[in-house]
Write a protein that holds these residues in place. Structure first.
Motif, mmCIF file in Angstrom:
data_model
loop_
_atom_site.group_PDB
_atom_site.id
_atom_site.type_symbol
_atom_site.label_atom_id
_atom_site.label_comp_id
_atom_site.label_asym_id
_atom_site.label_seq_id
_atom_site.Cartn_x
_atom_site.Cartn_y
_atom_site.Cartn_z
ATOM 1 N N THR A 193 -13.338 -16.150 1.714
ATOM 2 C CA THR A 193 -12.203 -16.119 0.785
ATOM 3 C C THR A 193 -12.184 -17.300 -0.184
ATOM 4 N N VAL A 195 -12.651 -19.410 -3.281
ATOM 5 C CA VAL A 195 -12.800 -19.008 -4.687
ATOM 6 C C VAL A 195 -13.733 -19.983 -5.407
ATOM 7 N N ASP A 230 -12.896 -16.803 -11.995
ATOM 8 C CA ASP A 230 -12.716 -17.364 -10.664
ATOM 9 C C ASP A 230 -12.757 -16.205 -9.669
ATOM 10 N N SER A 232 -13.792 -14.888 -5.433
ATOM 11 C CA SER A 232 -14.088 -15.274 -4.053
ATOM 12 C C SER A 232 -15.528 -14.918 -3.710
#
Length: 321
Positions: A193, A195, A230, A232
């Motif tokens: 997760t 980023v 941006d 993940s």
């Protein structure tokens, strides 16, 4: 195209690394502008194809080796410039002391030339941000030391930081690896997760430099945190799989496993130690130490590319051979 050498009223921008990724992106973005620019590009070999292509586009190409031992010629190369884009390449020699000394040389030379502003490609001080927890990320801390020097130089100074190159996935096997079962993975030592500010450097980085140069007042003291998107780590793998048709998954590995992949590629142990810590830093503090990228993207001359757009345009044939 607005690159000119005839319109003497146009600002002269000296671009370090003109034939490289970052300098080339700056020249691309300035060439797209409706404002005229005179551009002086620096290269160690003006005869190579990339330099000759830029020369044909109207860029004044100068042969110069930007090292401390060549100080006099470096100073001459900046003479007459109105603005300077500066970048150093740690990965060329992997020597922090050398990088810092050469970064300071570039700032001194630009200052001696009387430039109105310096745009520098820096990175954040990982050791400071982490409160001394991560001390081995020397290629971040070295650039941060140059940033401090530039801000104290008395020359208007802006730091335009580079995010995580999308092209790393094409160029460095440790970032996108084939698995024993024939599928592919992003074997990174961060959480799925986490980023990452992915940036298509060739297409998008120069937009941020152009934004700085085209402000009504040069934004002295500011910092821009660049990215195209941006995203993940797990979403990165999902989109890459979708675009290429190959099965690509995100695979969280230990820092040691991640570093060993670089050792097998011939990277020295000092650098692999830094790679272990830099991903720990990403996981805990974020690439930009918690600084958002959205404000930096505001007012760019055109939208940045999404990761999917980059993936669709890239040649993955060698990666998935």
């Amino acid at each position: 195209m607005t690159i000119t050498q005839q319109v003497t009223s146009a600002p002269l921008v000296a671009v370090v690394g003109a034939t490289g990724v970052q300098g080339g992106s700056v020249i691309k973005a300035l060439a797209e502008s409706d404002k005229p620019y005179r551009i002086r590009g620096f290269t160690r070999d003006v005869t190579k194809a990339a330099a000759q292509t830029l020369k044909k586009r109207g860029v004044e190409m100068v042969t110069v080796n930007l090292v401390v031992e060549n100080k006099e010629e470096v100073y001459k190369a900046f003479a007459g410039a109105d603005y300077a884009f500066l970048v150093t390449n740690f990965w060329e020699h992997m020597n922090t002391e050398k990088e810092v000394s050469e970064g300071k040389l570039l700032i001194d030379a630009a200052k001696a030339a009387g430039v109105k502003g310096i745009v520098w490609s820096g990175l954040l001080p990982v050791k400071k941000i982490s409160g001394g927890k991560y001390t081995k990320v020397v290629y971040f801390d070295g650039k941060a030391a140059v940033t401090d020097y530039g801000r104290a130089s008395g020359v208007p100074f802006v730091d335009v930081q580079a995010g995580w190159y999308t092209s790393n996935l094409l160029a460095i096997p440790a970032f996108l690896a084939k698995q024993l079962d024939g599928t592919y993975a992003l074997p990174w030592s961060i959480r799925p997760t986490t980023v990452v500010p992915m940036i298509d450097m060739e297409n998008d980085y120069g937009l941020y430099v152009r934004k700085v140069l085209e402000q009504p007042v040069f934004p002295d003291g500011s910092a821009l945190y660049t990215s195209s998107e941006d995203i993940s780590a797990e979403e990165l793998a999902r989109q890459l799989s979708e675009v290429t048709g190959k099965k690509v998954v995100f695979k969280q590995v230990t820092g040691e496993e991640f570093a060993n992949a670089f050792l097998t590629l011939g990277y020295p142990a000092t650098v692999t130690g830094a790679l272990i810590e830099v991903f720990q830093y990403f996981d805990e503090f974020g690439c930009y130490g918690g600084q958002p990228t959205a404000p930096s993207r505001e007012g760019l001359a055109r939208p940045t590319r999404t990761f999917a757009e980059f993936a669709e345009s890239a040649d993955w044939s060698k990666v998935f051979a």
